[in-house]
Design an enzyme around this catalytic site. Structure first.
Site, short mmCIF file in Angstrom:
data_model
loop_
_atom_site.label_atom_id
_atom_site.label_comp_id
_atom_site.label_asym_id
_atom_site.label_seq_id
_atom_site.Cartn_x
_atom_site.Cartn_y
_atom_site.Cartn_z
N PRO A 148 28.65 -38.82 22.09
CA PRO A 148 29.90 -39.24 22.76
C PRO A 148 30.14 -40.74 22.61
O PRO A 148 29.22 -41.52 22.32
CB PRO A 148 29.66 -38.86 24.23
CG PRO A 148 28.59 -37.83 24.20
CD PRO A 148 27.71 -38.20 23.04
N LYS A 149 31.37 -41.14 22.85
CA LYS A 149 31.75 -42.53 22.65
C LYS A 149 31.47 -43.42 23.84
O LYS A 149 31.55 -44.65 23.74
CB LYS A 149 33.25 -42.61 22.30
CG LYS A 149 33.58 -41.97 20.95
CD LYS A 149 35.06 -42.10 20.64
CE LYS A 149 35.39 -41.48 19.29
NZ LYS A 149 36.83 -41.58 18.95
N ARG A 167 24.52 -37.09 2.30
CA ARG A 167 25.12 -38.28 1.68
C ARG A 167 26.06 -38.92 2.66
O ARG A 167 26.06 -40.13 2.85
CB ARG A 167 25.85 -37.90 0.39
CG ARG A 167 26.32 -39.13 -0.41
CD ARG A 167 27.48 -38.82 -1.31
NE ARG A 167 28.71 -38.56 -0.57
CZ ARG A 167 29.90 -38.34 -1.15
NH1 ARG A 167 29.99 -38.34 -2.48
NH2 ARG A 167 30.96 -38.11 -0.41
N TYR A 218 22.88 -40.54 -3.54
CA TYR A 218 23.01 -39.11 -3.29
C TYR A 218 22.05 -38.66 -2.19
O TYR A 218 21.02 -39.29 -1.95
CB TYR A 218 22.71 -38.31 -4.56
CG TYR A 218 23.63 -38.59 -5.71
CD1 TYR A 218 25.00 -38.29 -5.63
CD2 TYR A 218 23.15 -39.14 -6.90
CE1 TYR A 218 25.85 -38.53 -6.71
CE2 TYR A 218 23.99 -39.40 -7.97
CZ TYR A 218 25.33 -39.09 -7.86
OH TYR A 218 26.17 -39.34 -8.92
N GLU A 249 24.75 -27.59 17.61
CA GLU A 249 24.96 -28.96 17.13
C GLU A 249 25.81 -29.73 18.13
O GLU A 249 26.78 -29.21 18.67
CB GLU A 249 25.67 -28.95 15.77
CG GLU A 249 25.95 -30.36 15.25
CD GLU A 249 26.48 -30.36 13.83
OE1 GLU A 249 25.71 -29.96 12.92
OE2 GLU A 249 27.66 -30.73 13.64
N TYR A 250 25.40 -30.98 18.38
CA TYR A 250 26.13 -31.88 19.27
C TYR A 250 26.44 -33.18 18.53
O TYR A 250 25.73 -33.56 17.60
CB TYR A 250 25.30 -32.20 20.51
CG TYR A 250 24.90 -30.99 21.32
CD1 TYR A 250 25.76 -30.44 22.27
CD2 TYR A 250 23.64 -30.40 21.17
CE1 TYR A 250 25.39 -29.33 23.02
CE2 TYR A 250 23.26 -29.29 21.92
CZ TYR A 250 24.14 -28.76 22.84
OH TYR A 250 23.77 -27.67 23.57
N PHE A 251 27.48 -33.87 18.98
CA PHE A 251 27.76 -35.20 18.44
C PHE A 251 27.59 -36.23 19.56
O PHE A 251 27.62 -35.90 20.74
CB PHE A 251 29.15 -35.29 17.81
CG PHE A 251 30.30 -35.12 18.78
CD1 PHE A 251 30.79 -36.20 19.51
CD2 PHE A 251 30.90 -33.88 18.95
CE1 PHE A 251 31.85 -36.06 20.39
CE2 PHE A 251 31.97 -33.72 19.84
CZ PHE A 251 32.44 -34.80 20.55
#
Length: 600
Positions: A26-27, A116, A135, A22-24
């Site tokens: 970057p800003k 959610r 939901y 999993e990666y997020f």
């Protein structure tokens, strides 16, 4: 491919556990570019079954959430990685959800993790936005209604209870509702209490939930991050974790080593439980910690698994975008710039290229840089200065290229990706060329019938043979061009194209409009594959891109009023010619291109 189908296909033939990352998002733009490189590198060294990309943190929308779909599209289309997109209900009206789903669908993504989501960062209580869903089960049902069975849909689960609901029976009931709404698999929140997790898996199965359970595994990198994440998620810390980590909490290296051992022990117990055969590692966009875990669990692929990787059936990574899955030919000029090449051709349709050949110059779109919608210069000004400093002389440019060839630099302005060992046989020649004032851009060695499973040169299906013509692309001082063209006049063994900034083109190709295959493979039971070519119109399009890159590099120095570097780049643009030469005699043992250039 859907995650559940892919995992089932693997586990039908192999008892070996699988994993994913999993990666997020970057800003910063530069952070995104660096993440692409890391995702690509981690794939090449480990072959995860899939990756997933989180939605924006804190319930924010706009650019950050848009980057989630862009990152998924790039992972699918450029890197050829099976990707899952997180999608939340937080601050997401149905219109925004529709946009995200369409982008995922268009990119070839077939996997959604429907959540959610957390409350927006400035709120304490979660509430649906106007026109949104309350939901996760509602989001699951909506995706099923809109797209039928196109997407595999995952949902979250909380083995230690949800922060807003600690009743275990209620949480199981909520999970069952999401499965009944159409979800196909479960990814859990992080945890460290493995006995509690295994007991929870037992309860999930007893509750009638039969879809795959994928545990979320959080590596331990520093003690402070470990505590912060556990506190944020109300995660129980087993006593032996605290006793092992607390005494060494001020030594990050020891914490990572001991934390890795603890997580590996936890994962092995999960795999031995009978409930789990796949691990999902929360990388936090880091590389070393997750790779250490996989290595200690003996889950990294064997040589045979690398050879049989279905994504690596060509010398370049095949795209998973549905419009590009049949693509089998690319011009060699973009060998080290796959991002810009895929971006350039992303709007082309497969019916323009009935043989799956996106490199065909017959497209009316070919060569139009305005269609790219992509920064040709991938580095930020700050990163460019950090990587390449402020060159003042041609010797400085030559040294940058030599550093790249020797592995001291991971990229150049015109080469996004690091070199592999394929160039090792040419290294002495390439370094000599740059020392002599010929700036090398791209190259490949001659290959005459190497087995397709060769570790360095191999590609394609097993039991085949691969071939290459020696190829070199370079910047030549303009005053040397006339001698080169005179030597190569009428020579069909060594063919060339040369062009300057002002589009003055010279060539000795007998028919420059036809493609010259420079890489091909012979495999049992199928036609000859010719995945890499040189052709005139492709070269003209690459010339436009190459000189634009130099102009973008120069603009950094203009902002800093660095006149010496500006003059140097102007000289590179105006006083040098972009040349490529193919030695069509692929059975020769002589390095004829380099021998020729030494006479100039």
């Amino acid at each position: 491919m859907k995650i559940t189908d892919k995992l089932q296909k693997h586990h039908d033939v192999s008892p070996k556990a699988t994993f994913s990352f999993e990666y997020f998002v970057p800003k910063t733009t530069q952070g995104v570019q660096n993440l692409y490189d890391r995702m690509d590198r981690m794939y090449q060294s480990s072959l995860p079954q899939f990756i997933d990309v989180t939605w924006n943190a804190g319930g924010q929308t706009s650019k950050l959430s848009q980057s989630s779909t862009e990152l998924v599209s790039t992972a699918q289309s450029v890197l050829g990685l099976e990707t899952c997109l997180h999608l939340t209900c937080t601050n997401m009206p149905v219109s925004d959800i529709d946009d995200a789903l369409k982008e995922a669908y268009d990119s070839g993504c077939q996997n959604i993790l429907a959540l959610r989501g957390d409350p927006p960062s400035n709120d304490y209580k979660w509430e649906p936005c106007k026109g949104g869903f309350l939901y996760a089960k509602d989001l699951v049902a909506y995706i099923r209604l809109k797209y039928g069975n196109h997407f595999d849909i995952g949902v979250a689960a909380y083995p230690e209870g949800h922060p807003e609901e600690k009743d275990s029976i209620k949480n199981l009931n909520y999970l069952k509702q999401k499965i009944d709404a159409g979800a196909n698999f479960i990814i859990t929140q992080m945890f460290y209490d493995v006995d509690n997790f295994i007991n929870w898996c037992h309860n999930v199965r007893q509750f009638g939930i039969e879809v795959p359970i994928i545990p979320g595994i959080m590596p331990i990198t520093t003690y402070s991050a470990f505590l912060r994440r556990c506190q944020w998620g109300s995660i129980n810390i087993p006593l032996h974790f605290s006793q092992s980590l607390e005494p060494i909490k001020d030594d990050d290296e020891l914490v990572r080593a001991k934390g890795t051992d603890l997580v590996v022990e936890m994962c092995q117990k999960l795999l031995d439980s009978g409930y789990i055969n796949h691990l999902h590692l929360y990388t936090m966009n880091l590389e070393k910690a997750p790779m250490m875990i996989l290595e200690l669990l003996d889950l990294l692929p064997t040589e045979a698994e690398f050879i049989n990787d279905p994504v690596s059936v060509l010398p370049w990574r095949k795209s998973l975008n549905p419009q590009r899955r049949n693509e089998e030919v690319r011009p060699i000029f973009w060998q080290r710039r796959p991002y810009s090449y895929v971006a350039r051709t992303s709007q082309w349709t497969i019916d323009e290229f009935p043989n799956g050949r996106f490199g065909d110059s017959s497209s009316p779109a070919f060569g139009d840089l305005d269609l790219v919608g992509y920064s040709l210069f991938r580095q930020s000004p700050q990163k460019a200065l950090q990587l390449w400093s402020t060159p003042k002389t041609m010797q400085d440019i030559s040294q940058l290229v030599i550093n790249y060839l020797q592995g001291k630099l991971v990229c150049l302005p015109w080469s996004d990706t690091p070199l592999n060992h394929e160039v090792d046989t040419l290294l002495t020649h390439l370094i000599m060329m740059n020392k002599n004032g010929i700036i090398t851009i791209n190259s490949q060695p001659r290959i005459n019938g190497e087995r397709s499973n060769d570790k360095i040169h191999g590609w394609g299906p097993k039991d085949g043979y691969v071939y290459q013509k020696q190829y070199l692309e370079f910047l030549l001082p303009r005053e040397k061009l006339s001698k080169l063209t005179e030597i190569l006049k009428g020579n069909e063994i060594m063919t060339y194209f040369a062009i300057d900034f002002n589009d003055n083109l010279s060539t000795n190709h007998p028919d420059g409009s036809k493609a010259n295959a420079v890489t091909w493979g012979i495999f049992p039971g199928r036609e000859v594959l010719q995945p890499t070519i040189v052709e005139k119109v492709s070269f003209l399009a690459w010339k436009e891109e190459f000189y634009r890159i130099l102009e973008d590099w120069k603009s950094i120095f203009i902002k800093d009023n660095d006149n010496e570097s500006i003059q140097l780049l102007n000289s590179l643009i105006n006083d040098y010619v972009l040349v490529n030469i193919v030695d069509n005699d692929f059975v020769s043992t002589e390095d004829q291109i380099f021998t020729l250039l030494m006479t100039l």
